[in-house]
Design a protein around this motif. Structure first.
Motif, PDB file in Angstrom:
ATOM      1  N   LYS A  31       0.834  -1.207   0.000  1.00  0.00           N
ATOM      2  CA  LYS A  31       0.000   0.000   0.000  1.00  0.00           C
ATOM      3  C   LYS A  31       0.863   1.250   0.000  1.00  0.00           C
ATOM      4  CE  LYS A  31      -4.216  -1.803   1.931  1.00  0.00           C
ATOM      5  NZ  LYS A  31      -5.236  -1.680   2.952  1.00  0.00           N
ATOM      6  N   LYS A  32       1.970   1.262   0.732  1.00  0.00           N
ATOM      7  CA  LYS A  32       2.837   2.433   0.756  1.00  0.00           C
ATOM      8  C   LYS A  32       3.512   2.646  -0.590  1.00  0.00           C
ATOM      9  CE  LYS A  32       3.893   2.611   5.667  1.00  0.00           C
ATOM     10  NZ  LYS A  32       4.939   2.504   6.692  1.00  0.00           N
ATOM     11  N   SER A  33       3.943   1.566  -1.238  1.00  0.00           N
ATOM     12  CA  SER A  33       4.646   1.721  -2.503  1.00  0.00           C
ATOM     13  C   SER A  33       3.707   2.159  -3.623  1.00  0.00           C
ATOM     14  CB  SER A  33       5.340   0.412  -2.884  1.00  0.00           C
ATOM     15  OG  SER A  33       4.372  -0.589  -3.120  1.00  0.00           O
ATOM     16  N   SER A  34       2.422   1.836  -3.524  1.00  0.00           N
ATOM     17  CA  SER A  34       1.502   2.241  -4.577  1.00  0.00           C
ATOM     18  C   SER A  34       1.213   3.737  -4.546  1.00  0.00           C
ATOM     19  CB  SER A  34       0.189   1.454  -4.460  1.00  0.00           C
ATOM     20  OG  SER A  34      -0.473   1.803  -3.258  1.00  0.00           O
ATOM     21  N   HIS A  35       1.415   4.384  -3.408  1.00  0.00           N
ATOM     22  CA  HIS A  35       1.148   5.817  -3.307  1.00  0.00           C
ATOM     23  C   HIS A  35       2.392   6.665  -3.591  1.00  0.00           C
ATOM     24  CE1 HIS A  35      -2.887   5.327  -1.835  1.00  0.00           C
ATOM     25  NE2 HIS A  35      -2.476   4.488  -0.898  1.00  0.00           N
ATOM     26  N   ASP A  36       3.526   6.029  -3.856  1.00  0.00           N
ATOM     27  CA  ASP A  36       4.742   6.782  -4.092  1.00  0.00           C
ATOM     28  C   ASP A  36       4.735   7.512  -5.426  1.00  0.00           C
ATOM     29  OD1 ASP A  36       5.687   5.981  -1.663  1.00  0.00           O
ATOM     30  OD2 ASP A  36       6.901   4.334  -2.455  1.00  0.00           O
ATOM     31  N   LYS A  37       4.042   6.963  -6.424  1.00  0.00           N
ATOM     32  CA  LYS A  37       4.023   7.580  -7.734  1.00  0.00           C
ATOM     33  C   LYS A  37       3.039   8.750  -7.741  1.00  0.00           C
ATOM     34  CE  LYS A  37       5.035   3.281 -10.083  1.00  0.00           C
ATOM     35  NZ  LYS A  37       4.539   2.282 -11.025  1.00  0.00           N
ATOM     36  N   PRO A  38       3.443   9.908  -8.278  1.00  0.00           N
ATOM     37  CA  PRO A  38       2.498  11.018  -8.345  1.00  0.00           C
ATOM     38  C   PRO A  38       1.384  10.746  -9.352  1.00  0.00           C
ATOM     39  CG  PRO A  38       4.515  11.583  -9.483  1.00  0.00           C
ATOM     40  CD  PRO A  38       4.750  10.247  -8.819  1.00  0.00           C
ATOM     41  N   VAL A  39       0.215  11.152  -9.005  1.00  0.00           N
ATOM     42  CA  VAL A  39      -0.934  10.941  -9.871  1.00  0.00           C
ATOM     43  C   VAL A  39      -1.076  12.159 -10.777  1.00  0.00           C
ATOM     44  CG1 VAL A  39      -3.422  10.560  -9.932  1.00  0.00           C
ATOM     45  CG2 VAL A  39      -2.054   9.585  -8.084  1.00  0.00           C
ATOM     46  N   GLU A  40      -1.018  11.940 -12.061  1.00  0.00           N
ATOM     47  CA  GLU A  40      -1.157  13.026 -13.016  1.00  0.00           C
ATOM     48  C   GLU A  40      -2.583  13.030 -13.528  1.00  0.00           C
ATOM     49  OE1 GLU A  40       1.831  12.885 -15.992  1.00  0.00           O
ATOM     50  OE2 GLU A  40       3.455  12.807 -14.553  1.00  0.00           O
ATOM     51  N   VAL A  41      -3.442  13.731 -12.843  1.00  0.00           N
ATOM     52  CA  VAL A  41      -4.854  13.754 -13.176  1.00  0.00           C
ATOM     53  C   VAL A  41      -5.102  14.545 -14.448  1.00  0.00           C
ATOM     54  CG1 VAL A  41      -7.111  14.488 -12.351  1.00  0.00           C
ATOM     55  CG2 VAL A  41      -5.459  13.540 -10.760  1.00  0.00           C
ATOM     56  N   LEU A  42      -4.366  15.607 -14.623  1.00  0.00           N
ATOM     57  CA  LEU A  42      -4.642  16.503 -15.733  1.00  0.00           C
ATOM     58  C   LEU A  42      -4.147  15.968 -17.077  1.00  0.00           C
ATOM     59  CD1 LEU A  42      -3.681  19.834 -13.970  1.00  0.00           C
ATOM     60  CD2 LEU A  42      -5.931  18.821 -14.231  1.00  0.00           C
TER      61      LEU A  42
ATOM     62  N   PHE B  31      -7.319  19.449  -5.675  1.00  0.00           N
ATOM     63  CA  PHE B  31      -6.852  18.362  -4.821  1.00  0.00           C
ATOM     64  C   PHE B  31      -5.724  17.555  -5.454  1.00  0.00           C
ATOM     65  CE2 PHE B  31     -10.922  19.068  -2.672  1.00  0.00           C
ATOM     66  CZ  PHE B  31     -10.458  19.114  -1.361  1.00  0.00           C
ATOM     67  N   SER B  32      -5.440  17.742  -6.744  1.00  0.00           N
ATOM     68  CA  SER B  32      -4.312  17.040  -7.350  1.00  0.00           C
ATOM     69  C   SER B  32      -2.983  17.631  -6.884  1.00  0.00           C
ATOM     70  CB  SER B  32      -4.404  17.093  -8.864  1.00  0.00           C
ATOM     71  OG  SER B  32      -4.224  18.410  -9.327  1.00  0.00           O
TER      72      SER B  32
END
Length: 147
Positions: free
Chosen positions: A34-45, A126-127
């Motif tokens: 779970k911690k490693s899956s949140h390491d990548k930034p989410v590029e919503v735009l 929120f991004s």
């Protein structure tokens, strides 16, 4: 009395100790995943999206036409019922001779457009905020009670 003896003897059993160790190791692995899956930034735009991702498979054309006509019309009727008629069905029925399908559709279209634009702005804002990770606390199922 038997339950208390079982709990006391549970930690003496090598199979039970091994089971407890395996359960704790699996919980640690889940926590790391779970911690490693949140390491990548989410590029919503910058994600490329298509309308087919939001619609069920098959008959997309019929669904799009239906949604394009009925959703704004229903939003317009609900707005007219709440704001103009004041929640009275008799007033809404008496107003029906003064409004048309196009007028109610236009009112509903503006309402839905405002809601969708507000939702896009919320996603945009929120991004940029960092995600807060919730810590998972593992409670062992087999614990000794102290008295």
């Amino acid at each position: 009395m038997q339950v208390k003896n079982f709990r006391d003897n549970m930690h003496d059993d090598p199979y039970m100790r091994e089971a407890i160790v395996i359960i704790k190791e699996k919980a640690e692995e889940k926590r790391k995943i779970k911690k490693s899956s949140h390491d990548k930034p989410v590029e919503v735009l910058f994600k490329s999206r298509s309308i087919n991702e939001f619609l069920p498979d098959g008959n997309e054309d019929i669904i799009i036409i239906t949604m394009f006509t009925l959703l704004p019309y229903l939003a317009g009727i609900i707005f007219t019922f709440i704001v103009i008629a004041g929640g009275s069905i008799t007033k809404l029925i008496s107003l029906s001779k003064y409004h048309s399908f196009g007028l109610l559709w236009a009112i509903g279209y503006e309402i839905l457009a405002f809601l969708i634009l507000s939702w896009i702005v919320k996603i945009f804002i929120f991004s940029f905020l960092p995600e807060q990770e919730e810590e998972i606390k593992i409670k062992p199922k087999f614990s000794r009670r102290r008295r």
